[in-house]
Design a protein around this motif. Structure first.
Motif, PDB file in Angstrom:
ATOM      1  N   TYR A  47      -8.727 -10.030 -83.311  1.00 16.62           N
ATOM      2  CA  TYR A  47      -9.343 -11.259 -82.791  1.00 16.62           C
ATOM      3  C   TYR A  47      -8.665 -12.495 -83.371  1.00 16.62           C
ATOM      4  O   TYR A  47      -8.416 -13.472 -82.645  1.00 16.62           O
ATOM      5  N   TRP A  50      -5.408 -12.999 -81.635  1.00 16.90           N
ATOM      6  CA  TRP A  50      -5.688 -13.429 -80.263  1.00 16.90           C
ATOM      7  C   TRP A  50      -6.024 -14.920 -80.248  1.00 16.90           C
ATOM      8  O   TRP A  50      -5.548 -15.675 -79.404  1.00 16.90           O
ATOM      9  N   ASP A  51      -6.861 -15.353 -81.190  1.00 16.89           N
ATOM     10  CA  ASP A  51      -7.265 -16.754 -81.246  1.00 16.89           C
ATOM     11  C   ASP A  51      -6.083 -17.641 -81.649  1.00 16.89           C
ATOM     12  O   ASP A  51      -5.910 -18.734 -81.099  1.00 16.89           O
ATOM     13  N   TYR A  55      -5.752 -18.211 -77.248  1.00 18.70           N
ATOM     14  CA  TYR A  55      -6.823 -17.739 -76.374  1.00 18.70           C
ATOM     15  C   TYR A  55      -8.151 -17.862 -77.099  1.00 18.70           C
ATOM     16  O   TYR A  55      -8.216 -17.837 -78.311  1.00 18.70           O
ATOM     17  N   SER A  56      -9.208 -18.007 -76.338  1.00 20.26           N
ATOM     18  CA  SER A  56     -10.538 -18.083 -76.922  1.00 20.26           C
ATOM     19  C   SER A  56     -11.444 -17.138 -76.158  1.00 20.26           C
ATOM     20  O   SER A  56     -11.584 -17.250 -74.936  1.00 20.26           O
ATOM     21  N   VAL A  57     -12.062 -16.221 -76.875  1.00 22.79           N
ATOM     22  CA  VAL A  57     -12.957 -15.275 -76.227  1.00 22.79           C
ATOM     23  C   VAL A  57     -14.127 -16.012 -75.597  1.00 22.79           C
ATOM     24  O   VAL A  57     -14.515 -15.732 -74.456  1.00 22.79           O
ATOM     25  N   ARG A  59     -14.270 -19.127 -74.521  1.00 25.20           N
ATOM     26  CA  ARG A  59     -13.806 -19.855 -73.340  1.00 25.20           C
ATOM     27  C   ARG A  59     -13.543 -18.897 -72.183  1.00 25.20           C
ATOM     28  O   ARG A  59     -13.892 -19.186 -71.035  1.00 25.20           O
ATOM     29  N   ASP A  60     -12.951 -17.743 -72.463  1.00 21.62           N
ATOM     30  CA  ASP A  60     -12.692 -16.766 -71.408  1.00 21.62           C
ATOM     31  C   ASP A  60     -13.978 -16.239 -70.809  1.00 21.62           C
ATOM     32  O   ASP A  60     -14.085 -16.069 -69.589  1.00 21.62           O
ATOM     33  N   VAL A  61     -14.982 -15.978 -71.629  1.00 21.87           N
ATOM     34  CA  VAL A  61     -16.267 -15.480 -71.125  1.00 21.87           C
ATOM     35  C   VAL A  61     -16.939 -16.541 -70.272  1.00 21.87           C
ATOM     36  O   VAL A  61     -17.458 -16.247 -69.188  1.00 21.87           O
ATOM     37  N   HIS A  63     -15.502 -18.895 -68.666  1.00 18.69           N
ATOM     38  CA  HIS A  63     -14.721 -19.049 -67.456  1.00 18.69           C
ATOM     39  C   HIS A  63     -15.048 -17.947 -66.467  1.00 18.69           C
ATOM     40  O   HIS A  63     -15.175 -18.190 -65.257  1.00 18.69           O
ATOM     41  N   LEU A  64     -15.209 -16.720 -66.942  1.00 22.96           N
ATOM     42  CA  LEU A  64     -15.555 -15.601 -66.050  1.00 22.96           C
ATOM     43  C   LEU A  64     -16.958 -15.749 -65.479  1.00 22.96           C
ATOM     44  O   LEU A  64     -17.218 -15.342 -64.355  1.00 22.96           O
ATOM     45  N   TYR A  67     -17.590 -17.991 -62.065  1.00 20.97           N
ATOM     46  CA  TYR A  67     -17.249 -17.540 -60.710  1.00 20.97           C
ATOM     47  C   TYR A  67     -18.475 -17.211 -59.916  1.00 20.97           C
ATOM     48  O   TYR A  67     -19.420 -16.700 -60.240  1.00 20.97           O
TER      49      TYR A  67
END
Length: 67
Positions: A47, A50-51, A55-57, A59-61, A63-64, A67
């Motif tokens: 993690y 990744w950060d 990337y940011s978990v 922010r990705d969550v 963003h998902l 939708y």
């Protein structure tokens, strides 16, 4: 000064239950706790890398979910 002979060294490092501390055992054993800590450290490092890669978990969550 006391010295120990190398013949007194056990062939396998043992834990409380007398089994190899690196054995992959299931259940509530000291070995399971050691493996849990190792895998948690690997996950934390993954993690962190990744950060640091940008990337940011969170922010990705989010963003998902948009939708």
């Amino acid at each position: 000064m006391e010295t120990r002979s190398s013949s007194n060294v056990p062939p396998v490092a043992t834990e409380y239950n007398g089994v190899d501390r690196n054995a992959f055992l299931f259940g509530w054993t000291p070995q399971a706790e050691i493996w849990n800590g190792r895998l948690a450290a690997i996950g934390f490092l993954a993690y962190l890398l990744w950060d640091l890669a940008g990337y940011s978990v969170l922010r990705d969550v989010l963003h998902l979910m948009s939708y």
